[in-house]
Design a protein around this motif. Structure first.
Motif, PDB file in Angstrom:
ATOM      1  N   ARG A   1      61.026 -23.749   9.419  1.00 13.86           N
ATOM      2  CA  ARG A   1      61.081 -23.271   8.034  1.00 13.86           C
ATOM      3  C   ARG A   1      62.370 -23.687   7.344  1.00 13.86           C
ATOM      4  O   ARG A   1      62.367 -24.084   6.181  1.00 13.86           O
ATOM      5  CB  ARG A   1      60.962 -21.740   7.994  1.00 13.86           C
ATOM      6  CG  ARG A   1      59.595 -21.183   8.271  1.00 13.86           C
ATOM      7  CD  ARG A   1      58.622 -21.441   7.135  1.00 13.86           C
ATOM      8  NE  ARG A   1      59.139 -21.038   5.850  1.00 13.86           N
ATOM      9  CZ  ARG A   1      58.859 -19.907   5.221  1.00 13.86           C
ATOM     10  NH1 ARG A   1      58.032 -19.048   5.770  1.00 13.86           N
ATOM     11  NH2 ARG A   1      59.390 -19.638   4.049  1.00 13.86           N
ATOM     12  N   VAL A   2      63.485 -23.592   8.062  1.00 12.76           N
ATOM     13  CA  VAL A   2      64.780 -23.981   7.484  1.00 12.76           C
ATOM     14  C   VAL A   2      64.772 -25.465   7.154  1.00 12.76           C
ATOM     15  O   VAL A   2      65.120 -25.871   6.036  1.00 12.76           O
ATOM     16  CB  VAL A   2      65.939 -23.637   8.447  1.00 12.76           C
ATOM     17  CG1 VAL A   2      67.235 -24.282   7.994  1.00 12.76           C
ATOM     18  CG2 VAL A   2      66.099 -22.132   8.571  1.00 12.76           C
ATOM     19  N   ARG A   3      64.369 -26.285   8.098  1.00 11.99           N
ATOM     20  CA  ARG A   3      64.353 -27.737   7.867  1.00 11.99           C
ATOM     21  C   ARG A   3      63.414 -28.111   6.726  1.00 11.99           C
ATOM     22  O   ARG A   3      63.762 -28.928   5.865  1.00 11.99           O
ATOM     23  CB  ARG A   3      63.943 -28.463   9.141  1.00 11.99           C
ATOM     24  CG  ARG A   3      65.010 -28.439  10.196  1.00 11.99           C
ATOM     25  CD  ARG A   3      64.601 -29.259  11.407  1.00 11.99           C
ATOM     26  NE  ARG A   3      65.589 -29.106  12.448  1.00 11.99           N
ATOM     27  CZ  ARG A   3      65.340 -28.577  13.641  1.00 11.99           C
ATOM     28  NH1 ARG A   3      64.125 -28.183  13.962  1.00 11.99           N
ATOM     29  NH2 ARG A   3      66.300 -28.471  14.531  1.00 11.99           N
ATOM     30  N   ASP A   4      62.227 -27.521   6.704  1.00 12.22           N
ATOM     31  CA  ASP A   4      61.257 -27.837   5.665  1.00 12.22           C
ATOM     32  C   ASP A   4      61.746 -27.414   4.281  1.00 12.22           C
ATOM     33  O   ASP A   4      61.553 -28.130   3.302  1.00 12.22           O
ATOM     34  CB  ASP A   4      59.906 -27.182   5.957  1.00 12.22           C
ATOM     35  CG  ASP A   4      59.182 -27.817   7.124  1.00 12.22           C
ATOM     36  OD1 ASP A   4      59.586 -28.923   7.557  1.00 12.22           O
ATOM     37  OD2 ASP A   4      58.215 -27.198   7.625  1.00 12.22           O
ATOM     38  N   ALA A   5      62.387 -26.262   4.194  1.00 16.56           N
ATOM     39  CA  ALA A   5      62.886 -25.775   2.902  1.00 16.56           C
ATOM     40  C   ALA A   5      63.974 -26.693   2.362  1.00 16.56           C
ATOM     41  O   ALA A   5      63.986 -27.024   1.173  1.00 16.56           O
ATOM     42  CB  ALA A   5      63.414 -24.353   3.047  1.00 16.56           C
ATOM     43  N   PHE A   6      64.870 -27.122   3.233  1.00 16.92           N
ATOM     44  CA  PHE A   6      65.943 -28.007   2.769  1.00 16.92           C
ATOM     45  C   PHE A   6      65.398 -29.391   2.424  1.00 16.92           C
ATOM     46  O   PHE A   6      65.865 -30.010   1.471  1.00 16.92           O
ATOM     47  CB  PHE A   6      67.061 -28.097   3.809  1.00 16.92           C
ATOM     48  CG  PHE A   6      68.051 -26.970   3.683  1.00 16.92           C
ATOM     49  CD1 PHE A   6      69.239 -27.155   2.999  1.00 16.92           C
ATOM     50  CD2 PHE A   6      67.789 -25.731   4.232  1.00 16.92           C
ATOM     51  CE1 PHE A   6      70.149 -26.122   2.867  1.00 16.92           C
ATOM     52  CE2 PHE A   6      68.688 -24.691   4.108  1.00 16.92           C
ATOM     53  CZ  PHE A   6      69.876 -24.881   3.427  1.00 16.92           C
ATOM     54  N   ARG A   7      64.424 -29.873   3.167  1.00 18.22           N
ATOM     55  CA  ARG A   7      63.819 -31.168   2.833  1.00 18.22           C
ATOM     56  C   ARG A   7      63.091 -31.104   1.496  1.00 18.22           C
ATOM     57  O   ARG A   7      63.155 -32.043   0.701  1.00 18.22           O
ATOM     58  CB  ARG A   7      62.825 -31.579   3.921  1.00 18.22           C
ATOM     59  CG  ARG A   7      63.452 -32.375   5.006  1.00 18.22           C
ATOM     60  CD  ARG A   7      62.401 -32.982   5.920  1.00 18.22           C
ATOM     61  NE  ARG A   7      63.007 -33.148   7.220  1.00 18.22           N
ATOM     62  CZ  ARG A   7      62.568 -32.614   8.338  1.00 18.22           C
ATOM     63  NH1 ARG A   7      61.484 -31.882   8.336  1.00 18.22           N
ATOM     64  NH2 ARG A   7      63.202 -32.799   9.469  1.00 18.22           N
TER      65      ARG A   7
END
Length: 69
Positions: A35-41
């Motif tokens: 979730r963290v990686r996807d949100a920042f991407r």
């Protein structure tokens, strides 16, 4: 994005990844990291300062939530 804002975003990203990696359960840990990686991407191309500020506040609230878990 100003250099100081960029540094703050990167710092928040690293703190979120670090705290998400502390979940004892594999499923929660991988979900939180994804979730963290996807949100920042998804928000990588945001240039509007007000939107960046709002996203930073949401990220800090999420960090506080993860730290309480």
């Amino acid at each position: 994005m100003a250099a100081s804002t960029r540094a703050q975003v990167i710092s928040l990203y690293r703190m979120l990844l670090r705290e998400s990696g502390k979940f004892p359960s594999y499923n929660y840990r991988t979900y939180a990291l994804r979730r963290v990686r996807d949100a920042f991407r998804a928000n990588r191309k945001v240039d509007d300062p007000k939107t960046v500020e709002r996203l930073m506040e949401e990220g800090e609230q999420t960090l506080a939530l993860i730290q309480r878990q």
